[in-house]
Design an enzyme around this catalytic site. Structure first.
Site, PDB file in Angstrom:
ATOM      1  N   HIS A 104      -1.576  -5.872   1.372  1.00  0.00           N
ATOM      2  CA  HIS A 104      -2.735  -6.707   1.075  1.00  0.00           C
ATOM      3  C   HIS A 104      -2.249  -7.953   0.340  1.00  0.00           C
ATOM      4  O   HIS A 104      -1.292  -7.883  -0.411  1.00  0.00           O
ATOM      5  CB  HIS A 104      -3.711  -5.937   0.151  1.00  0.00           C
ATOM      6  CG  HIS A 104      -4.749  -6.817  -0.473  1.00  0.00           C
ATOM      7  ND1 HIS A 104      -5.929  -7.132   0.162  1.00  0.00           N
ATOM      8  CD2 HIS A 104      -4.776  -7.474  -1.664  1.00  0.00           C
ATOM      9  CE1 HIS A 104      -6.631  -7.947  -0.611  1.00  0.00           C
ATOM     10  NE2 HIS A 104      -5.964  -8.167  -1.727  1.00  0.00           N
TER      11      HIS A 104
ATOM     12  N   LYS B 282       0.838  -1.204   0.000  1.00  0.00           N
ATOM     13  CA  LYS B 282       0.000   0.000   0.000  1.00  0.00           C
ATOM     14  C   LYS B 282       0.877   1.259   0.000  1.00  0.00           C
ATOM     15  O   LYS B 282       2.081   1.189   0.303  1.00  0.00           O
ATOM     16  CB  LYS B 282      -0.954  -0.053   1.202  1.00  0.00           C
ATOM     17  CG  LYS B 282      -1.912  -1.265   1.128  1.00  0.00           C
ATOM     18  CD  LYS B 282      -2.951  -1.257   2.224  1.00  0.00           C
ATOM     19  CE  LYS B 282      -3.859  -2.484   2.090  1.00  0.00           C
ATOM     20  NZ  LYS B 282      -4.972  -2.492   3.058  1.00  0.00           N
TER      21      LYS B 282
HETATM   22  P1  CMP Z   1      -6.717  -5.798   3.206  1.00  0.00           P
HETATM   23  O1  CMP Z   1      -5.959  -7.011   3.554  1.00  0.00           O
HETATM   24  O2  CMP Z   1      -6.222  -4.912   2.142  1.00  0.00           O
HETATM   25  O3  CMP Z   1      -8.200  -6.265   2.820  1.00  0.00           O
HETATM   26  C1  CMP Z   1      -9.344  -5.504   3.059  1.00  0.00           C
HETATM   27  C2  CMP Z   1      -9.023  -4.210   3.751  1.00  0.00           C
HETATM   28  O4  CMP Z   1     -10.134  -3.548   4.345  1.00  0.00           O
HETATM   29  C3  CMP Z   1      -8.117  -4.507   4.935  1.00  0.00           C
HETATM   30  O5  CMP Z   1      -6.858  -4.903   4.518  1.00  0.00           O
HETATM   31  C4  CMP Z   1      -8.179  -3.177   5.659  1.00  0.00           C
HETATM   32  O6  CMP Z   1      -7.391  -2.203   4.996  1.00  0.00           O
HETATM   33  C5  CMP Z   1      -9.656  -2.841   5.478  1.00  0.00           C
HETATM   34  N1  CMP Z   1     -10.436  -3.284   6.646  1.00  0.00           N
HETATM   35  C6  CMP Z   1     -10.905  -4.538   6.905  1.00  0.00           C
HETATM   36  N2  CMP Z   1     -11.593  -4.559   8.064  1.00  0.00           N
HETATM   37  C7  CMP Z   1     -11.569  -3.290   8.552  1.00  0.00           C
HETATM   38  C8  CMP Z   1     -12.102  -2.665   9.716  1.00  0.00           C
HETATM   39  N3  CMP Z   1     -12.802  -3.357  10.619  1.00  0.00           N
HETATM   40  N4  CMP Z   1     -11.873  -1.350   9.890  1.00  0.00           N
HETATM   41  C9  CMP Z   1     -11.164  -0.642   8.977  1.00  0.00           C
HETATM   42  N5  CMP Z   1     -10.640  -1.180   7.849  1.00  0.00           N
HETATM   43  C10 CMP Z   1     -10.834  -2.479   7.643  1.00  0.00           C
END
Ligand code: CMP
Length: 142
Positions: A118, A12
């Site tokens: 991610h 990111k």
């Molecule tokens: P990522 O692994 O990129 O996949 C989905 C993304 O959504 C996660 O990482 C976070 O950046 C975001 N995300 C998932 N759950 C939450 C949460 N409860 N609050 C804020 N951001 C979230």
């Protein structure tokens, strides 16, 4: 070598801004994963919406989009035995405040949704996410 698979990793924007690209790549390489493809690119709104379509409507969705839209990321494909699970273990829990020490998020991040990195969570997600960042004809077959 059995169960060799590929997965998609996205570093990111905060990862680039904080100068953590080398540190994170070296963790994957030291584990034994092979870097197959890698490129820097700027995320359009459409790309962000495609990547996170399952989260649309959730209370963190707009903040999540803001952390990525119009900003540079690194898209990476790695290969190795059980790569999808291995990469997710190395990355750690979604919320960096809960991620175990020794994992990438556990050691290097604290914020959410800006949790540094991610990775695809299944072979189906990998196929879908690959095409957000790379073209079919770019697929490396060796
Ligand atoms: P990522 O692994 O990129 O996949 C989905 C993304 O959504 C996660 O990482 C976070 O950046 C975001 N995300 C998932 N759950 C939450 C949460 N409860 N609050 C804020 N951001 C979230």
């Amino acid at each position: 070598m059995s169960q060799v698979e590929r997965t998609l990793i996205m570093l990111k924007p905060s990862c680039i801004e904080r100068g953590l690209v080398g540190e994170i790549l070296s963790r994957f390489e030291k584990k034994g994963l092979k870097i197959i493809q890698m490129k820097f690119l700027k995320m359009s709104r459409q790309m962000v919406e495609e990547l996170y379509s399952v989260h649309k409507g959730k209370n963190f969705y707009e903040t999540l989009v803001e952390t990525l839209e119009g900003r540079r990321i690194v898209a990476i494909v790695v290969e190795g035995r059980k790569a999808i699970d291995v990469v997710r273990k190395l990355i750690g829990s979604t919320d960096p405040a809960l991620a175990e020490p020794g994992t990438i998020r556990g050691d290097l991040a604290i914020e959410i949704p800006d949790n540094l990195i991610h990775a695809s969570d299944s072979p189906e997600s990998y196929k879908r996410e690959y095409l957000i960042f790379f073209k079919e004809e770019e697929l490396q077959t060796t």
